[in-house]
Design a protein around this motif. Structure first.
Motif, short mmCIF file in Angstrom:
data_model
loop_
_atom_site.label_atom_id
_atom_site.label_comp_id
_atom_site.label_asym_id
_atom_site.label_seq_id
_atom_site.Cartn_x
_atom_site.Cartn_y
_atom_site.Cartn_z
N THR A 312 0.83 -1.21 0.00
CA THR A 312 0.00 0.00 0.00
C THR A 312 0.86 1.26 0.00
O THR A 312 0.59 2.22 -0.72
N SER A 313 1.92 1.24 0.81
CA SER A 313 2.79 2.42 0.90
C SER A 313 3.48 2.70 -0.43
O SER A 313 3.62 3.86 -0.84
N ALA A 316 0.99 4.29 -2.75
CA ALA A 316 0.70 5.67 -2.34
C ALA A 316 1.82 6.60 -2.79
O ALA A 316 1.57 7.70 -3.31
N ASP A 317 3.06 6.15 -2.61
CA ASP A 317 4.21 6.97 -3.00
C ASP A 317 4.27 7.13 -4.52
O ASP A 317 4.57 8.21 -5.04
N ILE A 321 -0.81 9.83 -3.56
CA ILE A 321 -2.03 9.88 -2.75
C ILE A 321 -1.73 9.23 -1.41
O ILE A 321 -0.66 8.65 -1.20
N THR A 322 -2.67 9.33 -0.49
CA THR A 322 -2.43 8.80 0.85
C THR A 322 -2.65 7.30 0.89
O THR A 322 -3.37 6.73 0.05
N ALA A 323 -2.04 6.67 1.90
CA ALA A 323 -2.21 5.22 2.06
C ALA A 323 -3.67 4.83 2.29
O ALA A 323 -4.13 3.82 1.73
N PRO A 324 -4.44 5.59 3.11
CA PRO A 324 -5.86 5.25 3.25
C PRO A 324 -6.62 5.30 1.93
O PRO A 324 -7.51 4.48 1.70
N GLU A 325 -6.30 6.25 1.06
CA GLU A 325 -6.95 6.31 -0.26
C GLU A 325 -6.63 5.05 -1.07
O GLU A 325 -7.50 4.47 -1.72
N SER A 327 -5.83 2.17 0.13
CA SER A 327 -6.52 1.04 0.76
C SER A 327 -7.97 0.95 0.32
O SER A 327 -8.51 -0.14 0.10
#
Length: 370
Positions: A312-313, A316-317, A321-325, A327
């Motif tokens: 996930t990280s 996101a990188d 975007i953010t990790a919650p997005e 997910s």
């Protein structure tokens, strides 16, 4: 699509083969080879061997099997008070076709499209001017040959019916006799196997062996067919006589067809699955997958996930975007059965399931791998 079987005795449920139904699907495969990539070699060789006169006549009548599969190919289901059994030979099936009334033959032959009127009992186009006009209007959308055929059928049913029979007999002589000789043993064996399964283990197990798109409800009173269409019928209509017939086909995959016209005995026409043929996904699963892939960010994530496993990280990188997005998007893809997840030590990695995605279409797969 549902079939009400409340009160239907088990002995009124049959598995049977039909030469005429198989000829109809063989003609469909000739007209629409893109539906049946596994039959490309057969379709190409058969089409090349047709005499010009027969090829022209098939073109005149192809609406009977190209856009929709006409019920005239299963006349055993439309004879009031009949036993619901197909003929053992094509000639016997054609004799059953001859026994259909002109009204019933005409109604089935003029079903050009998957019309909403299919499941509604309407007056005969032979006697009702409004229905006749509608039939001609539908024929006009298919082309001038269909209009000519429709006018001839409405004006002189016996002559056109004799023409259709001769056409199908000529198909048998030209190619279908050899084709039927090759496939009938497999179809008969499948029908016997499923009939025995019905006798020993019951309807639920027999239905499960036919297709994953079929389901028997908890009370055992209704069969549901997972199709992108709506319809309902009963297997206990006194007009055709109580009964439900399952007919296997070698040419049918991926089509699973249900005859559910009013006044006809319901028929489930199912493809015989070889080990190389995947089971169909449900319509609900297909909807989930298409919606999941319609989002632009999830498309971009799939590009990464198609190449290798990602955490996930990492995703996101890569996409800012953010990790919650990430997910939330992964949860949608996972619910649709498009990704797999595995743990590597303290990390959880996600990857696109290419086998599943490939079944949705090569264009998408090539796009994310490009």
């Amino acid at each position: 699509m549902t079939i009400d079987i409340t009160g239907l005795p088990p002995e009124r449920i049959d598995f049977a083969v039909s030469p005429l139904a198989e000829l109809g699907l063989a003609l469909h495969a000739l007209s629409e080879p893109g539906h049946h990539p596994g039959l490309h070699g057969w379709a190409t060789a058969t089409a090349a061997g047709l005499k010009p006169d027969l090829a022209d006549r098939l073109h005149d009548a192809e609406f009977l099997w190209r856009n929709t599969f006409s019920d005239v190919f299963m006349p055993f289901a439309g004879l009031p008070g009949g036993d619901g059994a197909p003929g053992a030979t094509l000639a016997e099936d054609l004799d059953l076709l001859d026994r259909l009334s002109d009204e019933r033959f005409t109604s089935a032959a003029l079903e050009f499209t998957c019309s909403s009127q299919y499941g509604v009992k309407t007056p005969s186009a032979l006697h009702d001017q409004a229905v006749r006009t509608r039939a001609l209007d539908l024929a006009a959308t298919r082309g001038p040959r269909q209009v000519e055929f429709t006018r001839r059928l409405l004006d002189d049913p016996p002559t056109v019916r004799a023409w259709v029979r001769r056409l199908l007999e000529d198909c048998e002589q030209a190619f279908f006799a050899d084709t039927w000789q090759r496939v009938r043993v497999q179809l008969a064996a499948d029908a016997r196997h499923k009939a025995e399964l019905l006798r020993r283990k019951g309807l639920g197990d027999a239905i499960e062996s036919v297709s994953s798109a079929l389901a028997l409800d908890r009370d055992g009173t209704r069969i549901s067919v997972d199709k992108l269409t709506e319809g309902r019928t009963t297997a206990t209509d006194p007009e055709p006589g109580a009964g439900l017939t399952f007919v296997p086909t070698s040419f049918g995959w991926p089509h699973l067809m249900v005859l559910h016209a009013p006044g006809w005995r319901p028929v489930i026409h199912y493809p015989v699955h070889g080990p190389e043929l995947p089971s169909p996904a449900s319509v609900e699963v297909l909807k989930l997958r298409m919606e999941a892939l319609a989002h632009p960010m999830r498309m971009r994530l799939c590009r990464n996930l198609a190449r290798s496993p990602y955490t996930t990280s990492e995703l996101a990188d890569a996409h800012g975007i953010t990790a919650p997005e990430v997910s939330r998007h992964l949860a949608v893809l996972k619910k649709a059965g498009l990704i797999t997840t595995r743990r590597r030590g303290r990390y959880v990695q996600h990857q696109l399931d290419l086998t599943v995605v490939a079944r949705l279409g090569s264009d998408f797969l090539e796009g994310v791998l490009r």
